[in-house]
Design an enzyme around this catalytic site. Structure first.
Site, short mmCIF file in Angstrom:
data_model
loop_
_atom_site.label_atom_id
_atom_site.label_comp_id
_atom_site.label_asym_id
_atom_site.label_seq_id
_atom_site.Cartn_x
_atom_site.Cartn_y
_atom_site.Cartn_z
N LYS A 61 -23.50 -35.80 -0.60
CA LYS A 61 -25.02 -35.17 -0.35
C LYS A 61 -25.86 -36.35 -0.50
O LYS A 61 -26.96 -36.31 0.30
CB LYS A 61 -24.91 -34.13 -1.59
CG LYS A 61 -24.39 -33.04 -1.46
CD LYS A 61 -24.24 -32.23 -2.66
CE LYS A 61 -23.44 -30.90 -2.51
NZ LYS A 61 -23.58 -30.18 -3.86
N SER A 111 -23.89 -24.67 -5.43
CA SER A 111 -25.14 -25.86 -5.75
C SER A 111 -26.27 -25.71 -4.89
O SER A 111 -27.34 -26.38 -5.02
CB SER A 111 -24.27 -27.01 -4.83
OG SER A 111 -24.01 -26.90 -3.54
#
Length: 828
Positions: free
Chosen positions: A747, A704
């Site tokens: 996140k 990511s």
């Protein structure tokens, strides 16, 4: 008359006991100055005693053959110090032995020979004169100190009396031995004959041989005989006691039968039969399968034929108790009220909406189809998120009993299937034990820590669980102890695990995995306010007016004093605050304590952790990524810089293989598409790129970070800063596509906590954002992208920084594309 020695091949007429005159002649006969020495392994020869020995060593065979060729046929017999020594040296032999005459020789089929020898007189080795082919030594006769006549007669009488008592008690000594002993009148021969037959080791027999004084020798023999007699008497006493106990049992049986007849006449109900009747009475009230009834009847009949003192009585009685205690057809009535279940789950747990929905769905199915087989659920997630307590809430909502079985560290298959009744202390497995405790056949049974089951030589519990957790098989589960089928299909099994990788694949396939992620910081705040603070305040005896904890203090506790997915450590920190507050209240009963962010350190001490906070960066080459961690989300700075070199890519910061591949992929993408972004190819020849992620002691990995790595590279190549307060996440491809990633909720919330106001996410992650509560997204703008060109258009400022780096070598500056600071052009 003949003296027999064990398995001696002597017959009754060959070797009579020595007469007094013959003994006198033997003690004075000539002994050669030098004799061949014959070592004996495990016995000692005495003067006047005849024994057979097997000669197998080549040296000894040669010695025997040479001795038989002489007229005297004499050899010196000496015992070895250790019987295990196959090839003895002079040091391995005792220095004193017996002169022996070879009376007879027998050849054996295996090449060895058996000889019969008679001891003549004692000697001592003065010097070894030969070692090959066999030992020879200079010897001298040892004298014997004779007692006076009265002492000798008294000693002979004592020895014969003691020997007679031993012969009477010992079961393996024939009565003829007593006759042989009574016919021996010589004290010396009697001592040696008895010593030869005592159960002594070689050192003990050698001790008697070397003694010169016959009176002392006789006393030593009497001492050994007394010990042997004591052992024989004790053995006889034990055997007599065993026989007496057996007779006592027979007597008790007879009396018990009489007592039974008397009780029958009087109408009494005590005794063994009352146990049988009690079992039958309890069984009459049980509802169980026909096969179980047949087994019960069979075992009851066996029990009725046994006496309570017999070992099998208690085993069968215990087995019947287990059969009667189990809930074969006893089921609690389910309470299927979705509204009440929702309330119970919400009262006990904050958040976990997906898990709660799945539980309510199952309750709805039970309401429509009551006889449906219960599902096998597995709550999977980090420690402290409430997996075990969820099981308790489900049981409370459904009005079922709750049984928890801890599987952590279990290595024995018998813990699941039980032990067979042939073993002492056998018991059923943990599943059957839990059902006995629950007293219903349909409890909520939680298999806690199913990922920590081990295996060893005692079996694999995971394999035993395959039958337990398979709805197609567990209706006929057979425990080794019960040995009858038991229906487990009505039980609702719920397993918990922290990781799926260690669970047996076939076992994992049988369970429906429900993932319970860690709580966000915002959820932890609500949990602390609604559950932890009131609970800990109550447990520490504090009133709400005596202690108040501000929201800011709870947030600071979460950020600076805990690092976890669940709330277990947070509860410990709140408890610590309550303890300090309790001390202050005891010291000052009128105290009203308020804990806020300013005085939090007075209660918890110096903060243990530091939270990453966004700080604006003025230089190009720095981008902010978003990372998922087991304890929540976090922001991650990606730093790049260029140094003169030859186009190398250097990566530091303890990055994992996947993250390194993302960096290589981004670098290769820019090299392949430099013209598209108006980046000179000469940069990749004359400059080295260094990529670094701070906090180098912490391992980092995952795909990511690809978007933020590529953005940082684009920023340094084009000398354009990344837009302030912007964070991003996403996987990249070599074609410049942006792929979706996981952990979006953690996140995004981490970005919000760190002061980020804009987040770039892959377009395919839009669905994940929709699951985040709207209040958690306040102050955050989310922008979705599909390609890296869209990322760079949005992330990079429109113009280069002031005083950008000159990235081309001097000879190429005038040839580069004009009109751009630092001779670099970036076109969106």
């Amino acid at each position: 008359m003949t003296i027999l020695f064990g398995d001696s091949p002597l017959n009754e007429t060959e070797f009579p006991v020595l007469s007094d005159s013959e003994e006198e002649r033997m003690s004075s006969e000539f002994i050669p100055e030098e004799l061949g020495i014959l070592p004996l392994k495990n016995t000692v020869l005495y003067p006047g005693v005849v024994i057979p020995i097997t000669v197998g060593r080549d040296k000894s065979i040669k010695l025997v053959n040479d001795a038989l060729r002489t007229s005297s046929k004499l050899v010196g017999v000496v015992a070895q110090r250790k019987a295990s020594t196959e090839d003895p040296t002079p040091e391995d032999l005792f220095s004193k032995g017996t002169v022996a005459r070879i009376l007879k020789r027998f050849k054996m089929p295996d090449g060895s020979i058996t000889i019969v020898i008679q001891g003549r007189s004692r000697f001592e080795i003065s010097e070894i004169t030969q070692t090959k082919p066999y030992f020879k030594a200079r010897v001298k006769r040892l004298p014997e100190i004779q007692p006076d006549e009265n002492q000798a007669q008294a000693m002979v009488l004592s020895l014969k009396q003691e020997a007679n008592r031993i012969i009477e008690i010992a079961p393996n000594i024939p009565s003829e031995a007593n006759t042989a002993i009574q016919n021996i009148s010589s004290l010396s021969l009697l001592i040696h004959f008895i010593s030869s037959n005592l159960t002594l080791d070689v050192p003990g027999k050698q001790e008697i041989l070397v003694m010169d004084d016959l009176l002392e020798k006789g006393e030593k023999v009497l001492e050994y005989m007394s010990k042997e007699l004591a052992i024989l008497e004790l053995t006889e006493e034990i055997q007599s006691k065993v026989k007496t106990d057996l007779d006592q049992q027979q007597r008790e049986y007879f009396l018990r039968q009489q007592m039974k007849a008397i009780q029958d006449e009087l109408g009494g109900d005590d005794g063994p039969d009352s146990d049988v009747e009690n079992f039958k009475k309890r069984a009459a009230e049980k509802k169980w399968p026909e096969k179980v009834q047949q087994v019960f009847d069979k075992e009851v009949r066996r029990l009725s034929r046994l006496m309570p003192t017999m070992p099998d009585y208690s085993v069968i009685s215990n087995y019947l108790d287990w059969l009667l205690e189990l809930p074969w057809a006893d089921y609690s009535e389910d309470r299927i009220d979705l509204a009440l279940a929702q309330k119970v789950l919400d009262d006990d747990h904050y958040g976990l909406e997906k898990v709660k929905d799945r539980i309510l769905e199952q309750l709805a199915v039970f309401k429509l189809k009551a006889d449906m087989k219960s599902p096998i659920l597995c709550f999977f997630g980090p420690p402290g998120v409430g997996k075990t307590s969820l099981g308790k809430s489900i049981a409370r909502a459904m009005n079922r009993e709750f049984i928890r079985i801890s599987l952590g560290g279990m290595r024995d298959e018998a813990e699941i299937r039980g032990h067979r009744r042939t073993y002492i202390g056998a018991m059923p497995g943990r599943i059957i034990q839990g059902l006995k405790k629950a007293k219903t056949g349909n409890p909520i049974l939680m298999l806690d820590e199913i990922d920590k089951v081990g295996n060893d030589f005692r079996g694999d519990p995971s394999s035993a669980l395959l039958e337990v957790l398979d709805p197609e098989q567990n209706f006929s589960f057979q425990d080794h102890f019960l040995e009858v089928e038991y229906d487990l299909s009505h039980i609702m099994f719920i397993a918990t695990a922290n990781t799926l990788s260690t669970i047996h694949p076939a076992l994992r396939d049988r369970m429906e995995i429900i993932e319970i992620n860690g709580y966000s910081q915002e959820e932890k705040l609500e949990i602390a306010k609604q559950y932890l603070v009131p609970e800990q305040r109550k447990e520490h005896g504090l009133k709400p007016t005596q202690l108040k904890i501000a929201d800011a203090a709870i947030k600071a506790t979460i950020d600076k004093y805990t690092r976890e997915s669940g709330v277990r450590n947070l509860a410990q920190q709140v408890a610590r605050v309550c303890r300090v507050a309790a001390k202050q209240v005891v010291e000052n009963p009128e105290a009203k304590i308020t804990v806020n962010q300013k005085n939090l350190e007075d209660f918890l001490g110096v903060p243990r952790f530091e939270t990453e906070i966004y700080k604006q960066v003025d230089s190009p080459g720095v981008a902010i990524g978003l990372a998922w961690t087991p304890v929540g989300g976090d922001i991650l700075f990606i730093e790049t810089t260029l140094t003169r070199g030859s186009g190398k890519l250097m990566i530091t910061g303890q990055l994992g293989d996947v993250m390194k591949e993302s960096a290589t992929l981004a670098y290769t993408y820019f090299k392949a598409n430099a013209d598209q972004y108006s980046i000179s190819h000469e940069i990749f020849k004359h400059w080295d790129l260094h990529l670094h992620c701070p906090a180098g002691a912490i391992p980092k990995d995952g795909p990511s970070a690809g978007v933020s790595i590529m953005t940082a590279m684009a920023s340094i190549f084009t000398q354009r800063r990344v837009t302030p307060a912007l964070a991003m996440t996403g996987e990249i491809t070599l074609r410049g596509k942006v792929l979706p990633v996981g952990g979006i909720k953690e996140k995004v919330l981490a970005a919000r906590r760190a002061g980020i106001n804009t987040v770039l996410l892959p377009k395919d992650n839009r669905k994940d954002v929709s699951e985040i509560k709207a209040e958690y997204l306040s102050g955050i703008k989310v922008h979705y992208v599909e390609e890296m060109r869209q990322v760079l258009d949005f992330a990079l400022e429109g113009k280069p920084v002031d005083n950008p780096m000159d990235l081309l070598p001097p000879e190429l500056i005038n040839k580069s594309m004009p009109g751009t600071p630092g001779n670099i052009t970036f076109q969106a």
